[in-house]
Write a protein that holds these residues in place. Structure first.
Motif, PDB file in Angstrom:
ATOM      1  N   PHE A  64       0.845  -1.196   0.000  1.00  0.00           N
ATOM      2  CA  PHE A  64       0.000   0.000   0.000  1.00  0.00           C
ATOM      3  C   PHE A  64       0.882   1.248   0.000  1.00  0.00           C
ATOM      4  CE2 PHE A  64      -2.263  -3.360   2.291  1.00  0.00           C
ATOM      5  CZ  PHE A  64      -3.446  -3.412   1.576  1.00  0.00           C
ATOM      6  N   GLY A  65       0.537   2.198  -0.876  1.00  0.00           N
ATOM      7  CA  GLY A  65       1.248   3.472  -0.876  1.00  0.00           C
ATOM      8  C   GLY A  65       0.753   4.358   0.259  1.00  0.00           C
ATOM      9  N   LYS A  66       1.400   5.519   0.408  1.00  0.00           N
ATOM     10  CA  LYS A  66       1.027   6.423   1.513  1.00  0.00           C
ATOM     11  C   LYS A  66      -0.417   6.903   1.372  1.00  0.00           C
ATOM     12  CE  LYS A  66       5.634   8.061   2.673  1.00  0.00           C
ATOM     13  NZ  LYS A  66       6.573   9.208   2.701  1.00  0.00           N
ATOM     14  N   LYS A  67      -0.892   7.030   0.136  1.00  0.00           N
ATOM     15  CA  LYS A  67      -2.262   7.519  -0.074  1.00  0.00           C
ATOM     16  C   LYS A  67      -3.270   6.381  -0.144  1.00  0.00           C
ATOM     17  CE  LYS A  67      -0.825  11.712  -2.488  1.00  0.00           C
ATOM     18  NZ  LYS A  67      -0.879  12.495  -3.745  1.00  0.00           N
ATOM     19  N   GLN A  68      -2.807   5.172   0.137  1.00  0.00           N
ATOM     20  CA  GLN A  68      -3.721   4.011   0.055  1.00  0.00           C
ATOM     21  C   GLN A  68      -3.946   3.352   1.432  1.00  0.00           C
ATOM     22  OE1 GLN A  68      -1.323   1.891  -2.872  1.00  0.00           O
ATOM     23  NE2 GLN A  68      -2.963   2.121  -4.396  1.00  0.00           N
ATOM     24  N   GLN A  69      -3.618   4.059   2.475  1.00  0.00           N
ATOM     25  CA  GLN A  69      -3.697   3.465   3.815  1.00  0.00           C
ATOM     26  C   GLN A  69      -5.132   3.075   4.189  1.00  0.00           C
ATOM     27  OE1 GLN A  69      -0.841   2.736   5.829  1.00  0.00           O
ATOM     28  NE2 GLN A  69      -0.080   3.080   3.744  1.00  0.00           N
ATOM     29  N   GLN A  70      -6.116   3.797   3.612  1.00  0.00           N
ATOM     30  CA  GLN A  70      -7.512   3.461   3.927  1.00  0.00           C
ATOM     31  C   GLN A  70      -7.937   2.126   3.324  1.00  0.00           C
ATOM     32  OE1 GLN A  70      -6.551   5.530   1.677  1.00  0.00           O
ATOM     33  NE2 GLN A  70      -7.903   5.509  -0.119  1.00  0.00           N
ATOM     34  N   LEU A  71      -7.103   1.570   2.430  1.00  0.00           N
ATOM     35  CA  LEU A  71      -7.437   0.280   1.806  1.00  0.00           C
ATOM     36  C   LEU A  71      -7.004  -0.899   2.665  1.00  0.00           C
ATOM     37  CD1 LEU A  71      -6.397   0.999  -1.921  1.00  0.00           C
ATOM     38  CD2 LEU A  71      -8.490   1.617  -0.701  1.00  0.00           C
ATOM     39  N   ARG A  72      -6.270  -0.593   3.726  1.00  0.00           N
ATOM     40  CA  ARG A  72      -5.783  -1.684   4.582  1.00  0.00           C
ATOM     41  C   ARG A  72      -6.886  -2.185   5.495  1.00  0.00           C
ATOM     42  NH1 ARG A  72      -0.077   0.174   7.039  1.00  0.00           N
ATOM     43  NH2 ARG A  72      -0.209  -1.974   7.842  1.00  0.00           N
ATOM     44  N   ASP A  78     -12.651  -0.644  10.901  1.00  0.00           N
ATOM     45  CA  ASP A  78     -13.243   0.169  11.963  1.00  0.00           C
ATOM     46  C   ASP A  78     -14.108   1.304  11.434  1.00  0.00           C
ATOM     47  OD1 ASP A  78     -12.038  -1.323  14.007  1.00  0.00           O
ATOM     48  OD2 ASP A  78     -10.156  -0.239  13.752  1.00  0.00           O
ATOM     49  N   PHE A  79     -14.256   1.395  10.100  1.00  0.00           N
ATOM     50  CA  PHE A  79     -15.130   2.423   9.541  1.00  0.00           C
ATOM     51  C   PHE A  79     -16.588   2.099   9.879  1.00  0.00           C
ATOM     52  CE2 PHE A  79     -12.174   3.450   5.665  1.00  0.00           C
ATOM     53  CZ  PHE A  79     -11.245   3.985   6.551  1.00  0.00           C
ATOM     54  N   GLU A  80     -17.422   3.133   9.895  1.00  0.00           N
ATOM     55  CA  GLU A  80     -18.858   2.860  10.069  1.00  0.00           C
ATOM     56  C   GLU A  80     -19.375   2.180   8.780  1.00  0.00           C
ATOM     57  OE1 GLU A  80     -21.463   4.531   8.513  1.00  0.00           O
ATOM     58  OE2 GLU A  80     -20.184   5.839   7.304  1.00  0.00           O
ATOM     59  N   MET A  84     -17.429   1.955   5.188  1.00  0.00           N
ATOM     60  CA  MET A  84     -16.701   0.714   4.918  1.00  0.00           C
ATOM     61  C   MET A  84     -17.139   0.115   3.588  1.00  0.00           C
ATOM     62  SD  MET A  84     -16.871  -2.950   6.877  1.00  0.00           S
ATOM     63  CE  MET A  84     -16.319  -2.425   8.479  1.00  0.00           C
ATOM     64  N   TYR A  85     -18.458   0.090   3.366  1.00  0.00           N
ATOM     65  CA  TYR A  85     -19.000  -0.515   2.145  1.00  0.00           C
ATOM     66  C   TYR A  85     -18.507   0.228   0.913  1.00  0.00           C
ATOM     67  CZ  TYR A  85     -22.424  -2.788  -0.895  1.00  0.00           C
ATOM     68  OH  TYR A  85     -23.025  -3.517  -1.889  1.00  0.00           O
ATOM     69  N   LYS A  86     -18.607   1.549   0.969  1.00  0.00           N
ATOM     70  CA  LYS A  86     -18.183   2.375  -0.173  1.00  0.00           C
ATOM     71  C   LYS A  86     -16.679   2.203  -0.424  1.00  0.00           C
ATOM     72  CE  LYS A  86     -19.014   7.037  -1.996  1.00  0.00           C
ATOM     73  NZ  LYS A  86     -17.744   7.140  -2.681  1.00  0.00           N
ATOM     74  N   THR A  87     -15.905   2.164   0.653  1.00  0.00           N
ATOM     75  CA  THR A  87     -14.446   2.014   0.506  1.00  0.00           C
ATOM     76  C   THR A  87     -14.097   0.656  -0.091  1.00  0.00           C
ATOM     77  OG1 THR A  87     -14.103   3.426   2.438  1.00  0.00           O
ATOM     78  CG2 THR A  87     -12.260   2.025   1.763  1.00  0.00           C
ATOM     79  N   PHE A  88     -14.749  -0.398   0.426  1.00  0.00           N
ATOM     80  CA  PHE A  88     -14.401  -1.742  -0.072  1.00  0.00           C
ATOM     81  C   PHE A  88     -14.855  -1.916  -1.526  1.00  0.00           C
ATOM     82  CE2 PHE A  88     -14.389  -6.252  -0.723  1.00  0.00           C
ATOM     83  CZ  PHE A  88     -13.292  -6.687   0.010  1.00  0.00           C
ATOM     84  N   SER A 132     -12.407 -10.581  11.404  1.00  0.00           N
ATOM     85  CA  SER A 132     -11.360  -9.943  12.217  1.00  0.00           C
ATOM     86  C   SER A 132     -11.170 -10.668  13.539  1.00  0.00           C
ATOM     87  CB  SER A 132     -11.719  -8.482  12.493  1.00  0.00           C
ATOM     88  OG  SER A 132     -11.741  -7.746  11.298  1.00  0.00           O
ATOM     89  N   ASP A 133     -12.233 -11.265  14.041  1.00  0.00           N
ATOM     90  CA  ASP A 133     -12.164 -11.936  15.349  1.00  0.00           C
ATOM     91  C   ASP A 133     -11.501 -13.312  15.275  1.00  0.00           C
ATOM     92  OD1 ASP A 133     -13.365  -9.827  16.555  1.00  0.00           O
ATOM     93  OD2 ASP A 133     -15.392 -10.664  16.491  1.00  0.00           O
ATOM     94  N   ILE A 134     -11.288 -13.818  14.066  1.00  0.00           N
ATOM     95  CA  ILE A 134     -10.681 -15.154  13.942  1.00  0.00           C
ATOM     96  C   ILE A 134      -9.161 -15.027  13.970  1.00  0.00           C
ATOM     97  CG2 ILE A 134     -10.401 -17.177  12.454  1.00  0.00           C
ATOM     98  CD1 ILE A 134     -13.152 -16.661  11.331  1.00  0.00           C
ATOM     99  N   PRO A 135      -8.509 -15.719  14.899  1.00  0.00           N
ATOM    100  CA  PRO A 135      -7.033 -15.665  14.922  1.00  0.00           C
ATOM    101  C   PRO A 135      -6.470 -16.414  13.725  1.00  0.00           C
ATOM    102  CG  PRO A 135      -7.838 -17.236  16.554  1.00  0.00           C
ATOM    103  CD  PRO A 135      -9.048 -16.579  15.966  1.00  0.00           C
ATOM    104  N   MET A 136      -5.677 -15.742  12.912  1.00  0.00           N
ATOM    105  CA  MET A 136      -5.127 -16.371  11.704  1.00  0.00           C
ATOM    106  C   MET A 136      -3.640 -16.091  11.596  1.00  0.00           C
ATOM    107  SD  MET A 136      -8.207 -15.556   9.025  1.00  0.00           S
ATOM    108  CE  MET A 136      -7.292 -16.176   7.646  1.00  0.00           C
TER     109      MET A 136
END
Length: 486
Positions: A64-72, A78-80, A84-88, A132-136
């Motif tokens: 991820f580049g510096k301007k792509q951190q929201q894609l992580r 943790d987005f509402e 989250m839906y729009k971002t994904f 997210s709750d599953i340990p992997m």
């Protein structure tokens, strides 16, 4: 093996998709695949960040580049829900689809026609939270989790395809005993179950290979080859391999029986497969060299020809075939069996119980084990009569105590045609001359001696006396019933 807690978490994710309106099992797994991949990318980037901080150097090949951190994953989870839906949908998913297009990795190749179909922000938020709750943290958990997801796939039975039970796959892998330098293929790979199991077998039995750079690289991108013509299966198969630590498997979108697949010849040293049984093709749809081995339209026979052609000389094959291949009376059936016995080295025939593929199919099947030699070499064929595989043979497939597989594997490893074998037992040898005499019939019932228990019956007069007494009793009961009516 994933624990009961993780299994329960996976079940909840599966149920959330169904409750959210996605009821096709294959679609559910595809959508979960995209989410798991998004999470994995973030984990890889985080590992690179830690290394960079430790060495106080720039991040090497950042995902991820510096301007792509929201894609992580760690950010957007943790987005509402709406954000989250729009971002994904608009950023993360297109990012995944275009990732590594220049490298032509197995996953990027089959993401081209991928579609994001999660319908609502609330469903996405629920499943992201649950994943997210599953340990992997470790590779085993990721792989087992995905295997468990695949076991829930209700897509089987189409065009004769159904998922091969994992314990049967493991048995076949153990029988072939892959080595670090092998090149392993499956021309009807589906979800890559055989290739994954071969990789896990090598990790367990050849751990030293991962300390050698050349063998480690071979494992990651030269050892495993699969093909299928179902793009959804290819996506899932590629993901399955990656989650089991094989970064760049060669998974090709090819109909292996067609002329398009004719370039894959003399390539593998180990071949494992459970091809679709039911099916018939026109001659013009089939690669010419396969028809030269046996002119047939039946896919079950064409695949056996294909396995021979794809193996290198000395390469070994374990494949599942329907029982009809063993004793079918058509010329094509006989030609295939004769070719295996006379031109190649037929090593073994394992008769499996008919419930092995339930609840999807009740067909009787067998495992053929052979070595490509092109010069014969069959002297004795090893037969095994498997009657139990550790599960009930009805639709429930509950765990049971009876299991021939450990005995089967041990006998295979210690087989010796020079030792006397008992044809009344589970395992025995049959000399090639006897098989030729029986027109290359490979069904175990042709050679196994059945031991009958003697049963003593009463003398005929006594049986007749008993029948007359029974009849008199019935007549008396009928009279009594008639009397009750008056």
């Amino acid at each position: 093996m994933i624990t009961g807690v993780i299994k329960s978490q996976v079940d909840k994710i599966w149920n959330a998709f169904w409750a959210g309106g996605i009821s096709n099992g294959l679609t559910v797994i595809e959508q979960i695949t995209y989410l798991l991949f998004a999470r994995r990318l973030d984990e890889l980037h985080t590992a690179k960040e830690k290394q960079s901080n430790l060495l106080k150097t720039p991040i090497e090949e950042p995902i991820f580049g510096k301007k792509q951190q929201q894609l992580r994953w760690s950010r957007f989870k943790d987005f509402e829900p709406q954000k989250m839906y729009k971002t994904f949908r608009d950023e993360v998913f297109p990012f995944i689809k275009q990732l590594h297009q220049d490298r032509q990795s197995a996953y990027s190749r089959y993401m081209k026609d991928a579609v994001f179909v999660i319908p609502t922000p609330s469903l996405l938020e629920r499943v992201v939270t649950m994943i997210s709750d599953i340990p992997m943290e470790d590779r085993d958990t990721k792989g087992d989790l995905y295997e468990y997801l695949l076991s829930k796939l209700q897509h089987q039975g189409r065009n004769g395809q159904f998922r091969t039970p994992r314990h049967i796959i493991k048995m076949m892998v153990e029988l072939l005993d892959p080595q670090p330098t092998d090149i392993i293929g499956d021309p009807a790979c589906g979800t890559c179950g055989f290739l994954v199991a071969a990789g896990e077998y090598l990790r367990e039995h050849q751990p030293e290979m991962f300390h050698k750079k050349k063998q480690r690289e071979h494992f990651s991108q030269g050892m495993f080859h699969g093909s299928d013509f179902d793009s959804s299966m290819l996506r899932i198969g590629a993901m399955n391999m990656m989650l089991h630590g094989v970064e760049n498997p060669d998974i090709a979108d090819v109909d292996a029986l067609s002329e398009d697949g004719a370039g894959i010849r003399d390539r593998y040293t180990v071949l494992l497969a459970n091809p679709p049984f039911k099916g018939s093709l026109n001659y013009e749809e089939v690669a010419k060299d396969l028809l030269q081995l046996s002119k047939t339209k039946k896919t079950e026979l064409l695949f056996v020809s294909l396995f021979v052609q794809q193996l290198k000389s000395g390469g070994r094959c374990a494949c599942i075939v329907p029982d009809g291949v063993l004793f079918g009376s058509s010329k094509a059936h006989k030609d295939i069996r004769q070719m295996l016995v006379e031109d190649q080295k037929l090593d073994g025939v394992i008769s499996m119980p008919s419930g092995v593929f339930k609840p999807y199919a009740g067909v009787s099947t067998a495992v053929l084990l052979f070595t490509r030699t092109n010069s014969g070499g069959t002297e004795h064929v090893w037969f095994y009569d498997m009657q139990a595989d550790g599960y009930s043979l009805d639709d429930k497939r509950d765990t049971v105590e009876a299991n021939d597989i450990p005995d089967l594997v041990e006998r295979w490893k210690n087989r010796n045609p020079k030792k006397k074998s008992d044809r009344k037992g589970k395992a025995f040898f049959v000399p090639v001359a006897e098989i030729v005499e029986n027109k290359y019939d490979l069904s175990i019932n042709r050679y196994k001696e059945v031991e009958y228990d003697e049963v003593e019956y009463d003398p005929p007069e006594m049986i007749l006396d008993q029948l007359e007494a029974l009849e008199a009793e019935i007549v008396a009961d009928l009279k009594e019933l008639r009397g009750m009516l008056h």
